[in-house]
Design a protein around this motif. Structure first.
Motif, PDB file in Angstrom:
ATOM      1  N   UNK A   1      49.056 -42.261 -87.539  1.00  0.00           N
ATOM      2  CA  UNK A   1      47.998 -43.243 -86.970  1.00  0.00           C
ATOM      3  C   UNK A   1      48.160 -44.885 -87.422  1.00  0.00           C
ATOM      4  N   UNK A   2      47.514 -45.831 -86.751  1.00  0.00           N
ATOM      5  CA  UNK A   2      47.806 -47.361 -87.469  1.00  0.00           C
ATOM      6  C   UNK A   2      46.962 -47.557 -88.710  1.00  0.00           C
ATOM      7  N   UNK A   3      46.146 -46.742 -89.357  1.00  0.00           N
ATOM      8  CA  UNK A   3      45.677 -46.995 -90.438  1.00  0.00           C
ATOM      9  C   UNK A   3      45.077 -45.751 -91.262  1.00  0.00           C
ATOM     10  N   UNK A   4      44.874 -45.925 -92.463  1.00  0.00           N
ATOM     11  CA  UNK A   4      44.386 -44.963 -93.352  1.00  0.00           C
ATOM     12  C   UNK A   4      42.830 -44.239 -92.891  1.00  0.00           C
ATOM     13  N   UNK A   5      42.513 -43.367 -93.343  1.00  0.00           N
ATOM     14  CA  UNK A   5      41.280 -42.941 -93.330  1.00  0.00           C
ATOM     15  C   UNK A   5      40.268 -43.010 -91.956  1.00  0.00           C
TER      16      UNK A   5
END
Lengths: 103, 411
Positions: free
Chosen positions: B176-180
């Motif tokens: 996905x484009x970011x963490x968490x």
């Protein structure tokens, strides 16, 4: 003979709160109860050695900030998992607006 | 004949439930069955201190042999349940013996989600759940090794932090484009991302995994973009799936985990489920069904289910809470962030920040904080209490670090 060490000014600690006090390479926690009395315990949780002064004081209970181990800071008694070993407590006196701990 | 309570699963939840039964005065027989051979131990350190420390760690035991003996709990390690015979109230165990129960607790936990691509089941691909998994990984992250971590969730990030401390090179790959992305507000996730960059973790976003390859040339991650990353060790941390096999085969209702009611009862009145393996309705969010994988939830539900197995019939009242340690930062979240519509931010100084998440009706539904050490702990704990009470605190007061949260609790 008690070795009384000056830890902090009495008004450095808010009511129903705790601060950290370091002395002689050891960590202590000093508490001011809602009834405006002062108490001291060893400063690191007996479960994972987390500094208790970052935890929340409610009535006579200090709660470890990491794993929620609970202790009665007046008696040192461990009040719930994961804490099962009691905290050591130390005598405290207030003189001329300063808090002293017998270490 | 005395009542027989059997607990399947000797992780945090099952072990806590066994001890809690005795603390509550249960006088019947208690049997605790664990798939691993170790005594019940704490899992949180496995990705943290146990992985980052220089010494090979021992498992941090929850209940020693002495404590189990003292509490008269019979512990069967290295054993798992192959079937639940509900009409006869008997378990069929590995090794084929059977064990009768009057009341049964399923605290079977989770297993790591497998990456559904070619090569992901090779023995050299690491997953982290158990003490043995942790030992296997830590023996391969010595200084200079290149570790590729697949998945930007808590397991992957804590492993990245620990591996950097041990001097390994780390590449973290997130589809996905970011963490968490699950349950953590974007601003906190960005802060975590910055911290990992500062510590030299190479991060790749928005690229899926096509294949994991192990051949004479070494181990490689092949991305859907066609890029290849060579690594000495590949660790997959893409979440966990609840262990529901025997429950499902026995006809219990399974719905993202073993479905229980607010008293942790399954669709069979003599079978309970608790911890990571169960989904349950949270009264404070209008009965929204959740399944939580957290240490605190396992503890709280272990305690509660012990009381309810003894007939207390007490509903869940606890508010979700978890923490993560990465480098010198600790993140703590209480409540469910996605229930919030408006966010109020409180700056605590020293780089510590808390976001308060409010519902449209002004109720505090979550609080998320990050900061050095345990700087956010006290206020997150107070927020948890406010959430539990359904409080609608004044947003201006929440945003003002000069206003003590404890004062809002009294209001």
């Amino acid at each position: 003979m008690a070795n009384w060490i000056e830890a902090c000014a009495a008004d450095n600690i808010e009511e129903e709160d705790v601060i950290r006090f370091d002395h002689g390479g050891r960590v202590f926690a000093i508490y001011r109860s809602p009834e405006d009395e002062y108490f001291a315990t060893e400063g690191l949780c007996t479960h994972e050695h987390i500094c208790l002064a970052d935890g929340l004081v409610m009535d006579e209970i200090i709660e470890c900030p990491k794993h929620n181990g609970r202790f009665n800071y007046k008696t040192g008694e461990a009040k719930g998992a994961p804490a099962c070993i009691n905290l050591k407590t130390y005598p405290v006196k207030v003189e001329d607006g300063a808090v002293f701990v017998a270490v | 004949m005395s009542e027989r309570f059997v607990i399947v699963g000797a992780g945090e939840c099952g072990a806590r439930a066994a001890l809690a039964l005795r603390e509550q005065g249960f006088a019947g027989a208690v049997t605790l069955i664990g798939a691993e051979t170790y005594l019940p131990y704490e899992r949180p350190p496995l990705s943290k201190q146990a992985m980052a420390g220089l010494e090979t760690p021992l498992p941090k035991t929850i209940a020693s042999t002495e404590r189990l003996t003292e509490a008269d709990i019979s512990f069967c390690g290295g054993t798992w349940v192959t079937a639940i015979d509900r009409p006869n109230k008997r378990l069929v165990l590995s090794g084929e013996e059977t064990l009768g129960y009057d009341r049964l607790l399923l605290a079977t936990g989770c297993v790591p989600r497998r990456l559904p691509v070619p090569g992901a089941d090779a023995a050299s691909i690491a997953y982290l759940r158990t003490y043995d998994d942790a030992l296997a990984i830590r023996s391969r992250i010595e200084g200079g090794a290149h570790v590729a971590i697949i998945g930007g969730g808590f397991i992957g990030l804590e492993l990245a932090s620990s591996a950097r401390r041990r001097g390994a090179e780390v590449t973290l790959i997130e589809a996905l484009p970011r963490l968490l992305t699950r349950g953590v507000p974007e601003s906190l996730a960005r802060r975590v991302e910055d911290e990992h960059r500062t510590h030299g973790v190479r991060m790749m976003f928005g690229d899926g995994i096509a294949e994991l390859r192990c051949d004479a040339a070494g181990t490689q991650v092949v991305l859907t973009s066609g890029n290849e990353i060579a690594a000495d060790l590949i660790v997959v941390g893409i979440g966990a799936v609840p262990v529901t096999g025997p429950a499902e085969a026995a006809g219990l209702v399974v719905e993202n985990g073993i479905a229980v009611d607010e008293m942790l009862r399954t669709s069979d009145p003599d079978i309970f489920a608790a911890g990571d393996c169960c989904s349950y309705p949270l009264p404070i969010y209008g009965g929204r069904r959740v399944r939580l994988e957290s240490w605190r939830n396992a503890q709280d539900q272990g305690n509660l289910v012990a009381r309810n197995m003894m007939g207390t019939n007490e509903a869940i009242a606890s508010v979700p809470w978890f923490w993560s340690d990465q480098y010198e930062l600790t993140l703590q979240i209480t409540g469910l962030v996605d229930e919030g519509h408006e966010t109020v931010t409180r700056a605590l100084g020293d780089g510590a920040t808390i976001h308060f998440h409010l519902a449209t009706d002004g109720r505090l539904v979550a609080a998320s904080g990050i900061g050095p050490g345990n700087a956010v702990a006290k206020d997150i704990r107070l927020a948890e209490m406010l959430i539990g009470r359904g409080a609608r605190p004044d947003p201006t007061a929440l945003g003002d670090a000069g206003v003590r949260l404890k004062g809002l609790l009294a209001a």
